[in-house]
Enzyme design. Structure first.
Site: not given
Lengths: 422, 314
Positions: B61, B111, B139
């Site tokens: 996602r 990431r 995050h």
């Protein structure tokens, strides 16, 4: 070649009052004359430095070399040059090279060039065969070949039984067992000291507990075996207390602290600076204060460079993938000067760097007097210099101080008839 | 004067943002949320900007959300995925990124499983960097979209009670949420089994509880985190069954409260473990709103960083 040092102050723990300046002449490795003024003999090398002091050569009590096995990090030759740059004429090196120093041939190899070099390298022998932490190595044999202590280096001995056998067995020759306390089942994959900083950085922590738990065990075993233990590179306030009470109860215990842990705390890591990723980790301000206090009061006998040379590739990576360690042998003295106060003088520094290590490791202590073999470190506490990559003598450049201005410099060392000028 | 740029050229973590930055991102995201609900969902704001999405860890996602955000801003997008770390592949992270940057990339969304990897990059390369999750550290866009979604439900977060429930130790969402919510004036509590809560978490000024029912009664919002089994090298809990029984949130627990609380989850959910299906699909839950807001918030972040870049080049 004769060497004449001009206008130096001889300093030792027993000569606390600032001494007058003298000239010191060395001929064929022997101190020939000490006098107010000496005329240079023909062909003599004359060395004059500003505000210079002379002490017997210093001893580093726990450096990692790379030879054999990791010559890209450090060789015996490069650690000699780095040690001389830092003022050390003796370096005690860790046995965890490749192959591990676990037999007398290896011990002999490490020392093989000692007689012809200014810096003597003294190996510790491995406690266990191949440093595996399982079975005890031939430590009497290694002792007779010249090993000054026994240690599994950066690998703390996890087995209580092994450290018990080693301490017991070393009594044969009143040997010294050296262990850096760290219970790996508690420290796990920790990256930096466990506290607020590790929490904010999301990094797994290395709790004080991991060190203190093993230190307690080692001290209990030391009491049981009644033998000589060196608790290496301690880093927590709790460890200082443990050492203090162990000494009080008469245990044959000594301790050392890494220079970085005396000067920095974990705030240095706030921006993931890999050069401060060291082991033992930089802890909290209160630990640092307790270490300084313990060091100055004598609870902690020694300061180590905790010199861990690493190639660029081991450091220029994401923080968790970077290896632990920083070089330190060339910058120990200027950092230690930060501790100077009316309670901790230049003479105390000389005691900590030159005299205390020789007592703990039972090495001969040279003297500065006419007729004695010259083993000298010539330095100034006031000289300022910049630690540049280009003047680093170590093969590795993993130092947090590159580019920084430092106060306190070693000009020269002399030992075994060999002069090194920095 | 109304602040119109962020105080940093990167988004490395919430830690580095101030309240003005966060509010600016929210206001910008409000506008973009309008945009993506229009028939034509695309604006030309990032035309001529090339964004590289570098995912060194699996993601569904977050990656989709960033890619949609970039495309709706008309950026050119390249994707790089590798579930292996760069180290294992033999190429260093710096080499990988420098190779990609030499193809003229302006922004990097990264990431990475290593904490501090975006910080490390920011010290060595020029592009704007957006942290899309670094190990167990931060995050930031997730925390922003979480706070943005809470703000939609509750208005100002000042004095509100927010609980973060679950695996705090292995969560980057928890840490970013804590920093973000505290900056916005909320009271934060973490709740879970003691082995999954960092020992020194209270040094960040959060409350700690091991009792989920009591925490649900305390809070206005419960942000329920995923059990990160994949980040646990050793067992911190005996079994998922025991976890679900003692730390899972289920419908009867919510029914026993004398108020309606908001339920959130950053996904992907382990249904039946940390959250029961009944709860996830209930009217308490704003989990799908979070996903929708994710795109708007990420558009805002990318837009603001790109406009900061423009200004610095003038």
């Amino acid at each position: 070649m004769d060497v004449l040092y001009k206008q130096i102050r001889i300093i030792s723990p027993s000569k606390k009052v600032p001494q007058k300046k003298v000239d010191l002449l060395i001929s064929k490795g022997i101190i020939k004359k000490i006098a107010d003024k000496i005329k240079a003999p023909k062909g003599a090398k004359v060395l004059a430095y500003p505000n210079a002091y002379a002490s017997i050569g210093w001893v580093d009590v726990g450096a990692q070399c790379g030879e054999p096995g990791y010559e890209h990090r450090e060789t015996l030759a490069s650690i000699r040059a780095a040690a001389a740059n830092g003022g050390f004429t003796s370096v005690i090196v860790s046995p965890d090279v490749q192959p591990v120093v676990d037999n007398k041939a290896q011990v002999a190899f490490i020392q093989s060039a000692n007689k012809r070099e200014a810096v003597s390298i003294y190996p510790m022998g491995s406690i266990s065969v191949q440093g595996k932490g399982e079975n005890i190595a031939e430590i009497i044999d290694m002792h007779e070949a010249g090993a000054v202590a026994f240690s599994d280096g950066n690998h703390s001995v996890q087995s209580g039984g092994l450290i018990q056998r080693a301490l017991n067995y070393a009594k044969t020759f009143d040997g010294l067992v050296y262990n850096q306390p760290n219970d790996e089942s508690v420290s796990g994959d920790g990256q930096i000291h466990e506290g607020q900083v590790s929490t904010m950085l999301g990094l797994p922590g290395l709790p004080n507990l991991a060190e203190e738990l093993m230190l307690k065990r080692d001290l209990d075993i030391c009491a049981y075996t009644e033998s000589r233990l060196h608790c290496a590179n301690i880093s927590t306030a709790g460890s200082v207390d443990l050492i203090k009470s162990a000494k009080k109860s008469g245990l044959l215990v000594s301790a050392s602290v890494p220079i970085l842990n005396l000067c920095f705390d974990d705030q240095a890591l706030g921006q993931y600076d890999v050069n401060y990723k060291v082991f033992p980790p930089l802890r909290e301000a209160k630990d640092k204060r307790a270490l300084i206090k313990g060091f100055i009061s004598g609870t902690i006998d020694l300061v180590s460079s905790n010199h861990q040379p690493l190639e660029e590739e081991a450091k220029k990576v994401e923080f968790p993938y970077a290896d632990f360690g920083a070089t330190g042998i060339e910058t120990l003295f200027p950092l230690l000067l930060n501790l100077v106060s009316d309670k901790f003088t230049l003479a105390d520094i000389v005691e900590k760097l030159a005299f205390a290590p020789r007592r703990v490791f039972r090495m001969n202590t040279p003297e500065i007097k006419e007729g004695a073999e010259a083993n000298l470190c010539i330095f100034s506490p006031s000289e300022e210099w910049t630690y540049e990559k280009s003047n680093i003598k170590s093969k590795s450049k993993n130092s947090p101080f590159i580019g920084q201005k430092l106060k306190g410099k070693v000009f020269s060392v002399y030992n075994n008839g060999v002069l090194v000028e920095n | 004067m109304i602040k119109s740029t962020l105080s940093s050229k990167h988004l490395l973590g919430i830690k580095d943002l101030n309240v003005q930055d966060i509010n600016l991102i929210f206001e910008t995201a409000d506008n973009f949320k309008d945009v993506i609900n229009r028939p034509i969902k695309k604006v030309p704001s990032l035309r001529d900007i090339t964004v590289a999405n570098l995912f060194f860890e699996n993601s569904t996602r977050t990656k989709l959300s960033f890619e949609l955000a970039e495309k709706r801003l008309s950026a050119d997008v390249v994707n790089f995925s590798s579930s292996n770390s760069s180290v294992k592949k033999g190429e260093t992270l710096l080499d990988t990124v420098n190779n990609i940057l030499s193809m003229k990339v302006d922004m990097v969304v990264i990431r990475h499983p290593a904490q501090g990897a975006p910080h490390f990059l920011s010290q060595h390369i020029d592009a704007n960097i957006v942290n899309a999750g670094d190990g167990t550290h931060e995050h930031p866009t997730q925390a922003l979209l979480d706070a943005f979604s809470m703000r939609e439900q509750l208005g100002s977060l000042k004095g509100k009670h927010i609980a973060i429930i679950g695996d705090i130790k292995h969560s980057r969402v928890a840490l970013s949420n804590i920093f973000c919510l505290q900056k916005l004036g909320a009271k934060v509590r973490v709740c879970g089994p003691p082995t999954l809560i960092p020992k020194h978490i209270n040094s960040l000024g959060v409350e700690v509880s091991y009792n989920v029912q009591e925490t649900l009664a305390w809070c206005d919002v419960a942000n329920i985190l995923r059990i990160q089994l994949e980040r646990q090298n050793i067992k911190y809990i005996p079994s998922l069954r025991e976890y679900a029984l003692h730390f899972g949130v289920n419908k009867p627990m919510l029914d026993s409260l004398d108020k309606q609380i908001v339920i959130m989850h950053p996904g992907p959910m382990n249904r039946g473990v940390e959250i029961s299906s009944e709860v996830a699909d209930s009217d308490h839950s704003i989990i799908l709103d979070q996903v929708e807001n994710g795109v708007a918030v990420r558009m805002a972040v990318l837009f603001l960083l790109a406009s900061a870049k423009d200004e610095s080049q003038l």
